[in-house]
Design a protein around this motif. Structure first.
Motif, PDB file in Angstrom:
ATOM      1  N   VAL A  75      42.209 -62.222  24.403  1.00 31.92           N
ATOM      2  CA  VAL A  75      42.262 -62.727  23.031  1.00 31.92           C
ATOM      3  C   VAL A  75      42.826 -61.630  22.147  1.00 31.92           C
ATOM      4  N   SER A  76      43.639 -62.010  21.167  1.00 31.24           N
ATOM      5  CA  SER A  76      44.190 -61.043  20.228  1.00 31.24           C
ATOM      6  C   SER A  76      44.502 -61.745  18.913  1.00 31.24           C
ATOM      7  N   LYS A  77      43.920 -61.253  17.841  1.00 25.68           N
ATOM      8  CA  LYS A  77      44.223 -61.768  16.510  1.00 25.68           C
ATOM      9  C   LYS A  77      44.650 -60.570  15.668  1.00 25.68           C
ATOM     10  N   GLU A  78      45.920 -60.530  15.321  1.00 26.97           N
ATOM     11  CA  GLU A  78      46.519 -59.374  14.666  1.00 26.97           C
ATOM     12  C   GLU A  78      45.699 -58.881  13.484  1.00 26.97           C
ATOM     13  N   ASN A  79      45.502 -57.568  13.458  1.00 23.53           N
ATOM     14  CA  ASN A  79      44.780 -56.847  12.402  1.00 23.53           C
ATOM     15  C   ASN A  79      43.293 -57.187  12.331  1.00 23.53           C
ATOM     16  N   GLN A  80      42.774 -57.916  13.325  1.00 22.57           N
ATOM     17  CA  GLN A  80      41.349 -58.272  13.285  1.00 22.57           C
ATOM     18  C   GLN A  80      40.599 -57.884  14.551  1.00 22.57           C
ATOM     19  N   TYR A  81      41.055 -58.334  15.721  1.00 24.30           N
ATOM     20  CA  TYR A  81      40.330 -58.022  16.949  1.00 24.30           C
ATOM     21  C   TYR A  81      41.177 -58.333  18.180  1.00 24.30           C
ATOM     22  N   PHE A  82      40.752 -57.747  19.291  1.00 21.80           N
ATOM     23  CA  PHE A  82      41.297 -58.119  20.587  1.00 21.80           C
ATOM     24  C   PHE A  82      40.237 -57.870  21.647  1.00 21.80           C
ATOM     25  N   ILE A  83      40.407 -58.546  22.768  1.00 24.63           N
ATOM     26  CA  ILE A  83      39.484 -58.404  23.886  1.00 24.63           C
ATOM     27  C   ILE A  83      40.295 -58.114  25.142  1.00 24.63           C
ATOM     28  N   ASP A  84      39.875 -57.071  25.853  1.00 26.85           N
ATOM     29  CA  ASP A  84      40.477 -56.809  27.159  1.00 26.85           C
ATOM     30  C   ASP A  84      39.403 -56.965  28.223  1.00 26.85           C
ATOM     31  N   GLU A  85      39.821 -57.483  29.366  1.00 25.91           N
ATOM     32  CA  GLU A  85      38.918 -57.681  30.493  1.00 25.91           C
ATOM     33  C   GLU A  85      39.537 -57.115  31.754  1.00 25.91           C
ATOM     34  N   GLN A  86      38.703 -56.467  32.548  1.00 29.37           N
ATOM     35  CA  GLN A  86      39.156 -56.001  33.854  1.00 29.37           C
ATOM     36  C   GLN A  86      39.306 -57.198  34.783  1.00 29.37           C
ATOM     37  N   TRP A  94      33.864 -56.247  33.305  1.00 32.13           N
ATOM     38  CA  TRP A  94      34.223 -55.351  32.196  1.00 32.13           C
ATOM     39  C   TRP A  94      34.813 -56.225  31.112  1.00 32.13           C
ATOM     40  N   HIS A  95      34.144 -56.294  29.972  1.00 28.18           N
ATOM     41  CA  HIS A  95      34.565 -57.131  28.841  1.00 28.18           C
ATOM     42  C   HIS A  95      34.471 -56.250  27.602  1.00 28.18           C
ATOM     43  N   HIS A  96      35.617 -55.925  27.001  1.00 29.77           N
ATOM     44  CA  HIS A  96      35.690 -54.934  25.922  1.00 29.77           C
ATOM     45  C   HIS A  96      36.277 -55.567  24.668  1.00 29.77           C
ATOM     46  N   LYS A  97      35.448 -55.650  23.633  1.00 29.89           N
ATOM     47  CA  LYS A  97      35.869 -56.221  22.354  1.00 29.89           C
ATOM     48  C   LYS A  97      36.142 -55.090  21.364  1.00 29.89           C
ATOM     49  N   HIS A  98      37.226 -55.230  20.601  1.00 25.61           N
ATOM     50  CA  HIS A  98      37.623 -54.255  19.579  1.00 25.61           C
ATOM     51  C   HIS A  98      37.775 -55.017  18.265  1.00 25.61           C
ATOM     52  N   PHE A  99      37.029 -54.613  17.246  1.00 28.39           N
ATOM     53  CA  PHE A  99      37.084 -55.274  15.940  1.00 28.39           C
ATOM     54  C   PHE A  99      37.551 -54.292  14.881  1.00 28.39           C
ATOM     55  N   PHE A 100      38.375 -54.773  13.946  1.00 27.17           N
ATOM     56  CA  PHE A 100      38.897 -53.958  12.842  1.00 27.17           C
ATOM     57  C   PHE A 100      38.588 -54.683  11.542  1.00 27.17           C
ATOM     58  N   GLU A 101      37.897 -53.990  10.643  1.00 23.24           N
ATOM     59  CA  GLU A 101      37.489 -54.601   9.379  1.00 23.24           C
ATOM     60  C   GLU A 101      37.873 -53.676   8.225  1.00 23.24           C
TER      61      GLU A 101
END
Length: 154
Positions: A75-86, A94-101
Motif C-alpha cells: 500500500v502507498s498513499k503519497e505523502n501519507q503512508y506506505f506499507i512494506d511486507e517481506q 514482516w509487516h512494516h507501516k510508515h506514517f507521515f503527518e
C-alpha cells in the motif's frame, strides 16, 4: 505463531513532501541501515514507491551470514503512508507501516513493525536472546541517522 511489535515515533524538521521524497526511494534504505549489515539492493525498477513494487536485497543481519530478502510495497498513499511486507526472508511475518503527518515544525513519522519468527518455541527464544535487541538497535540507528540527515541542519 507469536507476533511481536516495534513502534517508533520521530519528529523531522522537514515538510511531509521532503520526507516522502526521501523515504519513498528504495535507494535511500541503504543510507539509514547499519554499515555492518552489508545491506545491498539487488533489484528494483528504479521508480518511486508504488503498490506492487518488488525490491530484492541481501544483508548480513547476524554472524555475517548473508541472506536474501524480498519486499513488496503493498500500500502507498503519497505523502501519507506506505506499507512494506517481506515475501521471502528470515521472518515468518514482516509487516512494516510508515506514517507521515504534518506538524507545525515539520513532520511526525511513525514506524510500526509487526513481525513473527519461524521455528515456534525456538523462535521465541531467539527473539528474546537476539532478534528483539538487534531490531531495536537497527531502529535506533535509523533514528540517529535521520536526526543527522534532517534535524542537524542549522
Amino acid at each position: 505463531m507469536k507476533l511481536y511489535k516495534i513502534e517508533t515515533v520521530q519528529h523531522i524538521n522537514a515538510t511531509v513532501e521532503e520526507c516522502w521524497d526521501f523515504f519513498s526511494s528504495p535507494k535511500n534504505l541503504q543510507t539509514i541501515t547499519l554499515d555492518n549489515m552489508s545491506f545491498e539492493i539487488q533489484d528494483f525498477d528504479d521508480k518511486r514507491m508504488y503498490p506492487g513494487q518488488i525490491i530484492t536485497y541481501t544483508l548480513k543481519p547476524l554472524l555475517g551470514i548473508k541472506i536474501n530478502w524480498v519486499t513488496i510495497i503493498t500500500v502507498s498513499k503519497e505523502n501519507q503512508y506506505f506499507i512494506d511486507e517481506q515475501r521471502f526472508g528470515p521472518y515468518a511475518l514482516w509487516h512494516h507501516k510508515h506514517f507521515f503527518e504534518p506538524t507545525e515544525n515539520g513532520t511526525k513519522m511513525v514506524d510500526i513493525v509487526h513481525y513473527a519468527l519461524p521455528f515456534g518455541y525456538l523462535g521465541r527464544i531467539m527473539n528474546k536472546l537476539v532478534v528483539e535487541s538487534k531490531l531495536k538497535n537497527i531502529f535506533a540507528y535509523r533514528q540517529n541517522k535521520i536526526e543527522e540527515l534532517f534535524n542537524s541542519k542549522i
